[in-house]
Design an enzyme around this catalytic site. Structure first.
Site, mmCIF file in Angstrom:
data_model
loop_
_atom_site.group_PDB
_atom_site.id
_atom_site.type_symbol
_atom_site.label_atom_id
_atom_site.label_comp_id
_atom_site.label_asym_id
_atom_site.label_seq_id
_atom_site.Cartn_x
_atom_site.Cartn_y
_atom_site.Cartn_z
ATOM 1 N N ASP A 1 0.791 -1.440 -0.062
ATOM 2 C CA ASP A 1 -0.272 0.247 0.091
ATOM 3 C C ASP A 1 1.209 1.039 -0.070
ATOM 4 O O ASP A 1 1.140 1.576 1.345
ATOM 5 C CB ASP A 1 -1.000 0.159 1.233
ATOM 6 C CG ASP A 1 -1.681 1.689 1.418
ATOM 7 O OD1 ASP A 1 -2.107 1.537 0.306
ATOM 8 O OD2 ASP A 1 -2.970 1.597 2.474
ATOM 9 N N ASP B 1 -1.662 5.132 -7.076
ATOM 10 C CA ASP B 1 -1.885 4.717 -6.031
ATOM 11 C C ASP B 1 -1.351 2.333 -5.944
ATOM 12 O O ASP B 1 -2.314 2.792 -7.585
ATOM 13 C CB ASP B 1 -3.386 4.805 -6.529
ATOM 14 C CG ASP B 1 -3.772 3.598 -4.535
ATOM 15 O OD1 ASP B 1 -2.772 3.401 -3.871
ATOM 16 O OD2 ASP B 1 -5.325 3.717 -4.808
#
Length: 419
Positions: A132, A338
């Protein structure tokens, strides 16, 4: 963070499917050139790659490139970006279903996009963690049970996959971080200087991880011919309690934060003198890639600076120009990298310029609207058609470097983001 991109021709061959969809590739990374000089890391896996499917037994997943496959990817994006989450009443997101033979496959686990098998502690124990870039702390389920963390998950065949649960007491190289640590703890929040350094992280608005910080060893492999083991001292979260959809398998075996804060894995490795504060992520067409820490890249790679935001510290870049064929727009906007999102989401006016200009230069018939497909621009192909032409597309980054999109109709889809 090292980025690489290459130019490409504008003629493409079809591999599967009866129509094409408008897409935009923002990370044209080539796994074949992924290894950095003097860097170290580990392999990463797409949630629908063969290694992950072997763990969970997802034999009935739709074929890559099919409509059902991209429906699954858009569903995943809506979850990871916090869309359609029933945060107000703490409900779990609705699982995605596919008809598979005579049964139904529920895809309600592993909502992050990329995972890695990491080894921690002494003796070494493996964990399948989510990657992440939007968060910082590396945490593992720790000294917990099935009411406070995910200890196992059922496969599509009815079998059960049991996950390793981290325990500081089981690792001879583990040490608890004391509350008087000026780096990670606020002394004003400590009951006493001898207390453990507690943490709690809220993700979106309906899930969290909490526990204590510990120090241990993360085992990495050098990216050279010798493939040496690097025992990197790391600070991680001993996650004793998970809440919300984490308990539904959102990141069932832990999460590895790659953000910009001092507590992220790249920052900690750099602070220990193991290399520059950088990393690269490379993705292969088979869903298997590589993450390298301390990667300085190569002289052939193009560069663009990150935007530093103190209100929302993450990886932001500036785009100053868009080219679609012969059409040029000086639209300037920022975009976030992302690791958890499959497709590129843009707002107007960038979305309208790209989609309408692209559509005006495509000769195939536009596919009729389909509520099952989240993409506005789709095109029908004839039964015997084996190739098609699309306009060359590129983005100009801040600093003047041009980024040519690689295979803009087969890699990453482009959708409109509603604010």
């Amino acid at each position: 963070m090292a980025l690489a991109w290459t130019s490409t021709a504008s003629s493409y061959s079809l591999t599967s499917g009866s129509y094409i969809l408008l897409v935009l590739l923002l990370l044209g990374l080539n796994y074949g050139t992924c290894y950095g000089l003097g860097s170290f890391g580990f392999d990463i896996h797409h949630r629908f790659s063969d290694p992950v499917k072997q763990i969970l037994g997802f034999e009935g997943l739709p074929e890559k490139g099919s409509v059902e496959y991209y429906v699954a990817m858009t569903h995943q994006d809506s979850i990871i970006r916090g869309r359609h989450l029933a945060a107000s009443n703490n409900q779990s997101p609705a699982p995605l279903t596919f008809a598979s033979g005579n049964g139904t496959l529920l895809i309600n686990n592993f909502y992050y996009l990329y995972y890695a098998n990491v080894s921690v502690g002494t003796p070494s124990v493996s964990y399948l963690v989510a990657l992440d870039t939007g968060s910082d702390l590396f945490w593992l389920p720790c000294d917990c049970n099935n009411s406070t963390c995910v200890t196992s998950l059922p496969t599509s065949s009815g079998q059960v996959v049991n996950f390793n649960i981290y325990s500081p007491n089981a690792s001879s190289t583990s040490n608890k971080v004391s509350c008087n640590s000026s780096i990670y703890c606020d002394p004003n929040q400590c009951p006493s200087t001898n207390s453990d350094c507690a943490y709690e992280i809220l993700y979106y608005s309906n899930m969290s991880s909490s526990g204590i910080l510990v120090e241990d060893v993360l085992h990495l492999i050098t990216d050279d011919d010798q493939s040496k083991v690097v025992d990197a001292p790391i600070t991680l979260g001993c996650g004793k309690n998970e809440t919300g959809i984490f308990l539904s398998g959102f990141a069932p075996n832990g999460l590895l934060g790659l953000g910009t804060d001092d507590l992220s894995v790249p920052s900690i490795l750099a602070s220990k003198g193991l290399g520059p504060n950088s990393f690269s992520m490379c993705f292969g067409s088979d869903g298997i890639g590589r993450i390298n820490f301390g990667d300085n890249g190569t002289s052939e790679q193009k560069e663009t600076p990150f935007i530093v935001s103190h209100t929302y510290p993450t990886y932001l870049i500036n785009i100053t120009q868009i080219n679609v064929g012969v059409n040029v727009s000086k639209i300037e906007f920022s975009a976030m990298f992302d690791s958890g999102t499959s497709f590129t989401h843009l707002t107007d006016p960038a979305y309208t310029f790209i989609s309408e200009t692209f559509n005006s230069q495509v000769t195939e018939k536009r596919h009729s609207s389909d509520s099952q497909i989240a993409f506005e621009y789709c095109y029908d192909l004839s039964a015997n058609q084996t190739s098609y032409m699309t306009p060359i597309m590129n983005l100009t980054m801040k600093g003047g470097e041009q980024y040519f999109l690689t295979n803009p109709t087969t890699d990453v889809f482009f959708t409109k983001k509603t604010l």
